[in-house]
Design a protein around this motif. Structure first.
Motif, PDB file in Angstrom:
ATOM      1  N   PHE A   1       0.815  -1.218   0.000  1.00 57.66           N
ATOM      2  CA  PHE A   1       0.000   0.000   0.000  1.00 57.66           C
ATOM      3  C   PHE A   1       0.851   1.271   0.000  1.00 57.66           C
ATOM      4  CE2 PHE A   1      -2.790  -3.287   1.699  1.00 57.66           C
ATOM      5  CZ  PHE A   1      -3.916  -3.097   0.911  1.00 57.66           C
ATOM      6  N   ARG A   2       2.143   1.128  -0.265  1.00 58.90           N
ATOM      7  CA  ARG A   2       3.024   2.296  -0.315  1.00 58.90           C
ATOM      8  C   ARG A   2       2.961   2.940  -1.694  1.00 58.90           C
ATOM      9  NH1 ARG A   2       7.911  -0.905   2.470  1.00 58.90           N
ATOM     10  NH2 ARG A   2       6.868  -1.193   4.465  1.00 58.90           N
ATOM     11  N   GLY A   3       3.378   4.195  -1.746  1.00 60.57           N
ATOM     12  CA  GLY A   3       3.485   4.875  -3.033  1.00 60.57           C
ATOM     13  C   GLY A   3       2.337   5.827  -3.297  1.00 60.57           C
ATOM     14  N   LYS A   4       2.463   6.516  -4.441  1.00 62.01           N
ATOM     15  CA  LYS A   4       1.516   7.577  -4.811  1.00 62.01           C
ATOM     16  C   LYS A   4       0.116   7.062  -5.114  1.00 62.01           C
ATOM     17  CE  LYS A   4       4.599  11.255  -6.430  1.00 62.01           C
ATOM     18  NZ  LYS A   4       5.598  10.925  -5.468  1.00 62.01           N
ATOM     19  N   GLU A   5      -0.012   5.809  -5.537  1.00 55.81           N
ATOM     20  CA  GLU A   5      -1.327   5.275  -5.889  1.00 55.81           C
ATOM     21  C   GLU A   5      -2.301   5.404  -4.722  1.00 55.81           C
ATOM     22  OE1 GLU A   5      -3.537   1.095  -7.049  1.00 55.81           O
ATOM     23  OE2 GLU A   5      -1.358   1.127  -6.992  1.00 55.81           O
ATOM     24  N   PHE A   6      -1.822   5.102  -3.514  1.00 58.34           N
ATOM     25  CA  PHE A   6      -2.671   5.179  -2.321  1.00 58.34           C
ATOM     26  C   PHE A   6      -2.409   6.436  -1.499  1.00 58.34           C
ATOM     27  CE2 PHE A   6      -2.231   0.620  -3.249  1.00 58.34           C
ATOM     28  CZ  PHE A   6      -3.559   0.247  -3.331  1.00 58.34           C
ATOM     29  N   SER A   7      -1.172   6.946  -1.520  1.00 56.17           N
ATOM     30  CA  SER A   7      -0.769   8.138  -0.745  1.00 56.17           C
ATOM     31  C   SER A   7      -1.088   8.011   0.741  1.00 56.17           C
ATOM     32  CB  SER A   7      -1.419   9.409  -1.306  1.00 56.17           C
ATOM     33  OG  SER A   7      -0.920   9.676  -2.592  1.00 56.17           O
ATOM     34  N   ILE A   8      -0.976   6.815   1.274  1.00 54.85           N
ATOM     35  CA  ILE A   8      -1.333   6.589   2.676  1.00 54.85           C
ATOM     36  C   ILE A   8      -0.388   7.324   3.621  1.00 54.85           C
ATOM     37  CG2 ILE A   8      -1.453   4.816   4.489  1.00 54.85           C
ATOM     38  CD1 ILE A   8      -2.757   3.022   2.298  1.00 54.85           C
ATOM     39  N   ALA A   9       0.917   7.227   3.370  1.00 52.69           N
ATOM     40  CA  ALA A   9       1.867   7.920   4.246  1.00 52.69           C
ATOM     41  C   ALA A   9       1.587   9.422   4.249  1.00 52.69           C
ATOM     42  CB  ALA A   9       3.304   7.646   3.802  1.00 52.69           C
ATOM     43  N   GLN A  10       1.321   9.976   3.063  1.00 57.60           N
ATOM     44  CA  GLN A  10       1.049  11.416   2.962  1.00 57.60           C
ATOM     45  C   GLN A  10      -0.210  11.790   3.743  1.00 57.60           C
ATOM     46  OE1 GLN A  10       3.274  13.497   1.348  1.00 57.60           O
ATOM     47  NE2 GLN A  10       2.109  15.076   2.405  1.00 57.60           N
ATOM     48  N   LYS A  11      -1.259  10.995   3.595  1.00 61.07           N
ATOM     49  CA  LYS A  11      -2.515  11.288   4.294  1.00 61.07           C
ATOM     50  C   LYS A  11      -2.346  11.144   5.810  1.00 61.07           C
ATOM     51  CE  LYS A  11      -5.510  10.283   0.403  1.00 61.07           C
ATOM     52  NZ  LYS A  11      -5.396   9.265  -0.612  1.00 61.07           N
ATOM     53  N   LEU A  12      -1.584  10.146   6.233  1.00 60.65           N
ATOM     54  CA  LEU A  12      -1.325   9.985   7.671  1.00 60.65           C
ATOM     55  C   LEU A  12      -0.559  11.194   8.209  1.00 60.65           C
ATOM     56  CD1 LEU A  12      -0.398   6.197   7.793  1.00 60.65           C
ATOM     57  CD2 LEU A  12      -2.289   7.250   9.046  1.00 60.65           C
ATOM     58  N   LEU A  13       0.492  11.605   7.485  1.00 65.93           N
ATOM     59  CA  LEU A  13       1.288  12.749   7.940  1.00 65.93           C
ATOM     60  C   LEU A  13       0.446  14.022   7.974  1.00 65.93           C
ATOM     61  CD1 LEU A  13       4.043  13.834   8.845  1.00 65.93           C
ATOM     62  CD2 LEU A  13       4.561  14.271   6.440  1.00 65.93           C
ATOM     63  N   GLU A  14      -0.380  14.234   6.961  1.00 70.31           N
ATOM     64  CA  GLU A  14      -1.226  15.432   6.946  1.00 70.31           C
ATOM     65  C   GLU A  14      -2.223  15.426   8.102  1.00 70.31           C
ATOM     66  OE1 GLU A  14      -2.775  15.352   2.943  1.00 70.31           O
ATOM     67  OE2 GLU A  14      -0.826  15.959   2.103  1.00 70.31           O
ATOM     68  N   THR A  15      -2.756  14.261   8.436  1.00 71.62           N
ATOM     69  CA  THR A  15      -3.675  14.140   9.577  1.00 71.62           C
ATOM     70  C   THR A  15      -2.964  14.551  10.866  1.00 71.62           C
ATOM     71  OG1 THR A  15      -4.888  12.358   8.475  1.00 71.62           O
ATOM     72  CG2 THR A  15      -5.133  12.518  10.871  1.00 71.62           C
ATOM     73  N   LEU A  16      -1.731  14.047  11.041  1.00 73.33           N
ATOM     74  CA  LEU A  16      -0.947  14.359  12.230  1.00 73.33           C
ATOM     75  C   LEU A  16      -0.603  15.856  12.276  1.00 73.33           C
ATOM     76  CD1 LEU A  16       1.809  12.357  13.878  1.00 73.33           C
ATOM     77  CD2 LEU A  16       2.401  14.621  13.068  1.00 73.33           C
ATOM     78  N   ILE A  17      -0.194  16.426  11.149  1.00 72.33           N
ATOM     79  CA  ILE A  17       0.164  17.854  11.119  1.00 72.33           C
ATOM     80  C   ILE A  17      -1.058  18.728  11.404  1.00 72.33           C
ATOM     81  CG2 ILE A  17       0.891  19.731   9.573  1.00 72.33           C
ATOM     82  CD1 ILE A  17       3.021  17.771   8.468  1.00 72.33           C
ATOM     83  N   ASP A  18      -2.217  18.358  10.845  1.00 74.20           N
ATOM     84  CA  ASP A  18      -3.444  19.119  11.151  1.00 74.20           C
ATOM     85  C   ASP A  18      -3.726  19.086  12.652  1.00 74.20           C
ATOM     86  OD1 ASP A  18      -3.781  19.678   8.465  1.00 74.20           O
ATOM     87  OD2 ASP A  18      -5.338  18.159   8.147  1.00 74.20           O
ATOM     88  N   TYR A  19      -3.563  17.922  13.260  1.00 71.10           N
ATOM     89  CA  TYR A  19      -3.758  17.796  14.708  1.00 71.10           C
ATOM     90  C   TYR A  19      -2.788  18.725  15.456  1.00 71.10           C
ATOM     91  CZ  TYR A  19      -3.841  15.812  19.397  1.00 71.10           C
ATOM     92  OH  TYR A  19      -3.933  15.661  20.759  1.00 71.10           O
ATOM     93  N   CYS A  20      -1.533  18.749  15.019  1.00 66.49           N
ATOM     94  CA  CYS A  20      -0.534  19.611  15.667  1.00 66.49           C
ATOM     95  C   CYS A  20      -0.940  21.077  15.588  1.00 66.49           C
ATOM     96  CB  CYS A  20       0.835  19.420  15.023  1.00 66.49           C
ATOM     97  SG  CYS A  20       1.599  17.837  15.417  1.00 66.49           S
ATOM     98  N   LYS A  21      -1.371  21.502  14.408  1.00 63.49           N
ATOM     99  CA  LYS A  21      -1.762  22.910  14.234  1.00 63.49           C
ATOM    100  C   LYS A  21      -2.964  23.253  15.104  1.00 63.49           C
ATOM    101  CE  LYS A  21       0.285  23.442   9.677  1.00 63.49           C
ATOM    102  NZ  LYS A  21       0.074  23.468   8.221  1.00 63.49           N
ATOM    103  N   GLU A  22      -3.926  22.340  15.198  1.00 65.12           N
ATOM    104  CA  GLU A  22      -5.115  22.578  16.020  1.00 65.12           C
ATOM    105  C   GLU A  22      -4.778  22.592  17.513  1.00 65.12           C
ATOM    106  OE1 GLU A  22      -7.726  19.382  14.903  1.00 65.12           O
ATOM    107  OE2 GLU A  22      -7.801  20.092  12.822  1.00 65.12           O
ATOM    108  N   ASN A  23      -3.671  21.947  17.884  1.00 62.38           N
ATOM    109  CA  ASN A  23      -3.319  21.818  19.294  1.00 62.38           C
ATOM    110  C   ASN A  23      -2.060  22.593  19.684  1.00 62.38           C
ATOM    111  OD1 ASN A  23      -5.275  19.718  20.614  1.00 62.38           O
ATOM    112  ND2 ASN A  23      -4.898  19.020  18.532  1.00 62.38           N
ATOM    113  N   GLU A  24      -1.709  23.589  18.874  1.00 61.76           N
ATOM    114  CA  GLU A  24      -0.598  24.510  19.164  1.00 61.76           C
ATOM    115  C   GLU A  24       0.735  23.806  19.387  1.00 61.76           C
ATOM    116  OE1 GLU A  24      -1.925  27.245  22.192  1.00 61.76           O
ATOM    117  OE2 GLU A  24      -3.769  27.680  21.084  1.00 61.76           O
ATOM    118  N   ILE A  25       0.964  22.759  18.612  1.00 66.99           N
ATOM    119  CA  ILE A  25       2.278  22.109  18.599  1.00 66.99           C
ATOM    120  C   ILE A  25       3.044  22.738  17.434  1.00 66.99           C
ATOM    121  CG2 ILE A  25       3.505  19.934  18.226  1.00 66.99           C
ATOM    122  CD1 ILE A  25       0.982  18.558  19.526  1.00 66.99           C
TER     123      ILE A  25
END
Length: 163
Positions: free
Chosen positions: A88-112
């Motif tokens: 499931f790695r690679g651009k076809e699924f972009s899972i790593a990218q979506k996981l990282l973006e989820t984490l970064i959004d959480y950080c921004k919402e929580n003043e990290i």
């Protein structure tokens, strides 16, 4: 076959352990065991209690990726347990990218404001992925003193979220 990303907790511990250990041990021959990673059996206390989180990517109800956040100061946190199943790695699924973006959004919402991570040199694709996402390699000596260093890690990166 679009991944669904959700916050996950202890009820997913078995699936998390299977995913993480198979990638660490079988794919990359990293000499690490479950005993070395008690956090995997107590996700709630280890990640959420300090203000961090743990997310899973699912395709057809199968856990195919994880990412976790350990908050170690009011404005600093470390990425942990970023794993995606090989098929499931690679651009076809972009899972790593979506996981990282989820984490970064959480950080921004929580003043990290500062994100750090440690990894090992053998994980070259992972390092390239982080660098494409604006992480900068730093010396171990440049880490905050409270950063939770893992014994296997020998490469460290930093991302400043607050410009």
């Amino acid at each position: 076959m679009k991944p669904i990303i959700i916050s996950i907790e202890n009820k997913y511990a078995d699936a998390v352990v299977d995913l993480v250990l198979s990638i660490q041990q079988k794919e990359f021959n990293v000499p690490i065991t479950l005993e070395d990673q008690p956090d995997l059996l107590n996700i709630r206390n280890f990640y959420y209690a300090s203000g961090g989180g743990f997310w899973g990517a699912f395709i057809d109800n199968e856990l195919v990726g994880t990412i976790a956040l350990v908050k170690f100061s009011p404005t600093e946190a470390a990425i942990r347990k970023m794993f995606v199943k090989k098929e499931f790695r690679g651009k076809e699924f972009s899972i790593a990218q979506k996981l990282l973006e989820t984490l970064i959004d959480y950080c921004k919402e929580n003043e990290i404001d500062d994100l750090y991570l440690g990894t090992i040199t053998i994980l070259e694709a992972a390092l390239r992925f982080y660098e494409r996402n604006d992480f900068v390699r730093i010396a171990k000596e440049s880490l905050p003193t409270t950063f939770p260093v893992m014994s296997a890690d020998n490469v460290f990166c930093h991302l400043k979220l607050k410009k």
